[in-house]
Design a protein around this motif. Structure first.
Motif, short mmCIF file in Angstrom:
data_model
loop_
_atom_site.label_atom_id
_atom_site.label_comp_id
_atom_site.label_asym_id
_atom_site.label_seq_id
_atom_site.Cartn_x
_atom_site.Cartn_y
_atom_site.Cartn_z
N GLU A 31 -10.11 39.26 -0.01
CA GLU A 31 -10.10 38.28 1.09
C GLU A 31 -10.00 36.85 0.57
O GLU A 31 -9.46 35.98 1.24
CB GLU A 31 -11.36 38.43 1.96
CG GLU A 31 -11.22 39.59 2.96
CD GLU A 31 -12.58 40.06 3.48
OE1 GLU A 31 -13.56 39.29 3.40
OE2 GLU A 31 -12.64 41.22 3.97
N LEU A 32 -10.52 36.64 -0.63
CA LEU A 32 -10.42 35.30 -1.23
C LEU A 32 -9.05 35.06 -1.86
O LEU A 32 -8.80 33.99 -2.41
CB LEU A 32 -11.51 35.12 -2.29
CG LEU A 32 -12.94 34.99 -1.76
CD1 LEU A 32 -13.95 35.07 -2.90
CD2 LEU A 32 -13.10 33.66 -1.00
N GLY A 33 -8.19 36.08 -1.80
CA GLY A 33 -6.82 35.88 -2.28
C GLY A 33 -6.54 36.45 -3.66
O GLY A 33 -5.42 36.33 -4.17
N TYR A 34 -7.54 37.07 -4.29
CA TYR A 34 -7.31 37.65 -5.62
C TYR A 34 -6.57 38.98 -5.50
O TYR A 34 -6.83 39.76 -4.58
CB TYR A 34 -8.64 37.87 -6.35
CG TYR A 34 -9.35 36.58 -6.69
CD1 TYR A 34 -8.84 35.72 -7.66
CD2 TYR A 34 -10.52 36.20 -6.02
CE1 TYR A 34 -9.49 34.52 -7.95
CE2 TYR A 34 -11.16 35.01 -6.31
CZ TYR A 34 -10.64 34.18 -7.28
OH TYR A 34 -11.26 33.00 -7.57
N ASP A 35 -5.66 39.21 -6.42
CA ASP A 35 -4.95 40.48 -6.47
C ASP A 35 -5.77 41.44 -7.33
O ASP A 35 -5.71 41.40 -8.56
CB ASP A 35 -3.55 40.28 -7.08
CG ASP A 35 -2.78 41.59 -7.14
OD1 ASP A 35 -3.25 42.60 -6.56
OD2 ASP A 35 -1.71 41.61 -7.78
N THR A 56 -15.37 51.31 -3.38
CA THR A 56 -14.91 50.43 -2.29
C THR A 56 -16.01 50.20 -1.24
O THR A 56 -16.07 49.13 -0.64
CB THR A 56 -13.68 51.02 -1.58
OG1 THR A 56 -14.02 52.30 -1.07
CG2 THR A 56 -12.52 51.17 -2.55
N TYR A 57 -16.89 51.22 -1.09
CA TYR A 57 -17.91 51.12 -0.03
C TYR A 57 -18.99 50.08 -0.35
O TYR A 57 -19.82 49.76 0.48
CB TYR A 57 -18.55 52.49 0.24
CG TYR A 57 -19.14 53.12 -1.00
CD1 TYR A 57 -18.34 53.87 -1.87
CD2 TYR A 57 -20.48 52.97 -1.32
CE1 TYR A 57 -18.87 54.44 -3.01
CE2 TYR A 57 -21.02 53.53 -2.46
CZ TYR A 57 -20.21 54.26 -3.30
OH TYR A 57 -20.73 54.82 -4.44
N GLN A 58 -18.97 49.54 -1.58
CA GLN A 58 -19.94 48.48 -1.89
C GLN A 58 -19.38 47.09 -1.60
O GLN A 58 -20.09 46.08 -1.73
CB GLN A 58 -20.43 48.60 -3.33
CG GLN A 58 -21.27 49.88 -3.49
CD GLN A 58 -22.18 49.84 -4.68
OE1 GLN A 58 -21.80 49.35 -5.74
NE2 GLN A 58 -23.38 50.34 -4.53
N GLY A 59 -18.12 47.03 -1.25
CA GLY A 59 -17.58 45.82 -0.62
C GLY A 59 -17.09 44.69 -1.52
O GLY A 59 -16.44 43.76 -1.06
N GLY A 60 -17.43 44.73 -2.79
CA GLY A 60 -17.05 43.63 -3.68
C GLY A 60 -15.54 43.43 -3.79
O GLY A 60 -15.06 42.30 -3.77
N GLY A 61 -14.82 44.53 -3.89
CA GLY A 61 -13.36 44.46 -4.02
C GLY A 61 -12.72 43.76 -2.84
O GLY A 61 -11.89 42.86 -3.00
N ASN A 62 -13.16 44.15 -1.64
CA ASN A 62 -12.54 43.53 -0.47
C ASN A 62 -12.89 42.06 -0.31
O ASN A 62 -12.06 41.27 0.12
CB ASN A 62 -12.83 44.34 0.79
CG ASN A 62 -11.90 45.55 0.85
OD1 ASN A 62 -10.87 45.58 0.15
ND2 ASN A 62 -12.25 46.55 1.64
N LYS A 63 -14.13 41.72 -0.70
CA LYS A 63 -14.49 40.29 -0.66
C LYS A 63 -13.56 39.48 -1.56
O LYS A 63 -13.09 38.40 -1.20
CB LYS A 63 -15.93 40.10 -1.14
CG LYS A 63 -16.97 40.21 -0.04
CD LYS A 63 -18.33 39.73 -0.57
CE LYS A 63 -19.44 40.63 -0.03
NZ LYS A 63 -20.66 40.61 -0.85
N LEU A 64 -13.29 40.04 -2.75
CA LEU A 64 -12.40 39.34 -3.69
C LEU A 64 -10.98 39.27 -3.14
O LEU A 64 -10.31 38.24 -3.25
CB LEU A 64 -12.41 40.04 -5.05
CG LEU A 64 -13.67 39.83 -5.89
CD1 LEU A 64 -13.83 40.93 -6.95
CD2 LEU A 64 -13.64 38.45 -6.58
#
Lengths: 190, 190
Positions: B167-171, B157-165
């Motif tokens: 935020e774009l609305g992906y589950d 999670t600390y690399q941020g990719g999951g949260n970026k996705l």
């Protein structure tokens, strides 16, 4: 296996240069419910061999190998391809010439995961000249693992790889065996 | 998913440079009976989405994608990686930077197999910066397919990719979410 032969006749595409594309169900898109039927057939053919591991090669062998491993209840090990020779002491390594891409690849597996106690079923999608499979059997030889069978989805028997492997004593079972193929789209099975 | 977290703590190996190796059960050797449990969990999470296809990327995503597809009863499509850009009119293509190998790859899928009617579940083994997944969602966008969910095995999670996705609305559903990892082998989950 009639189910597979029928599917090849229906969905296989032939291109000049002896290329059979089965991208709609084997090599790019994988028709998983269909491939599960092939996996069950491998289990029928090899269930008495006390298989401990399924060995395949990336990338297109991984799908059918995993589905087969599920029926057997064993792990899959996939050999990795690289352009450069990995001479690390942690891996077994062999050289494979790719008929499709006309390039030389090195294939490796970690010594940690291929053991002298392993009874290996090798699974791959295509068997033509057999180069990939010779590489995989070589890795097993280096590890001291026993190859208890080889299962491939489609064999082009006229390219000779299958018979070379059989002459060496391997039990090679291909679910569709193509005897001849013409550029205008005619496929004849053995 | 506790089963997976326990397995990572037991068998994961940490190397300098923020590398978590799970080669004994995910990325080289695939513990298929174990991965089937993860596949069932994806089905529990996404069974209401009317999934028509599972999309992944070669090579290490193919195993878990196929096992998941079996539970859903749908096909898998795996994007192919290449060093060179394929500008053929038959494929959708996107560019992906590999964090692990520090190289730029192009990923492609055939237009024939990714359709505007497809409801796509994307499955991959790792989620860190999210580059591979951004590439896959881009391919879906080009095809007009709907991404109905993204499932990954291990997310840092600390690399941020999951949260970026997200935020774009992906589950995005990751079965193990790593909050921090230290070179001396300590892993903390979210």
């Amino acid at each position: 296996m009639k189910l597979l032969e029928d599917r090849i006749l229906r969905d296989g595409e032939i291109y000049p240069g002896d290329i059979l594309k089965v991208d709609s169900f084997v090599n790019h898109q994988i028709d998983v419910p269909f491939m599960c039927e092939l996996a069950k057939e491998y289990h029928r053919l090899f269930s008495d061999r006390k298989v401990t591991k399924i060995l395949t090669i990336e990338a297109s062998g991984i799908g059918i190998a995993c589905l087969t491993a599920q029926v057997f209840g064993v792990p899959v090990l996939f050999a990795k391809k690289s352009r450069t020779l990995n001479q690390s002491s942690d891996v077994y390594s062999s050289t494979v010439f790719s008929y499709t891409h006309k390039t030389e690849n090195h294939v490796t597996v970690s010594k940690q995961y291929l053991l002298p106690t392993d009874r290996v079923l090798i699974i791959d999608d295509f068997l033509a000249t057999g180069n990939a499979l010779f590489g995989l059997t070589d890795l097993c030889k280096q590890a001291g693992s026993e190859v208890v069978g080889i299962g491939t989805v489609i064999e082009k028997t006229y390219q000779g790889g299958g018979n070379k492997l059989r002459e060496l004593g391997y039990d090679v079972q291909s679910l569709a065996m193509i005897k001849s193929m013409t550029d205008d789209g005619k496929i004849e099975f053995c």
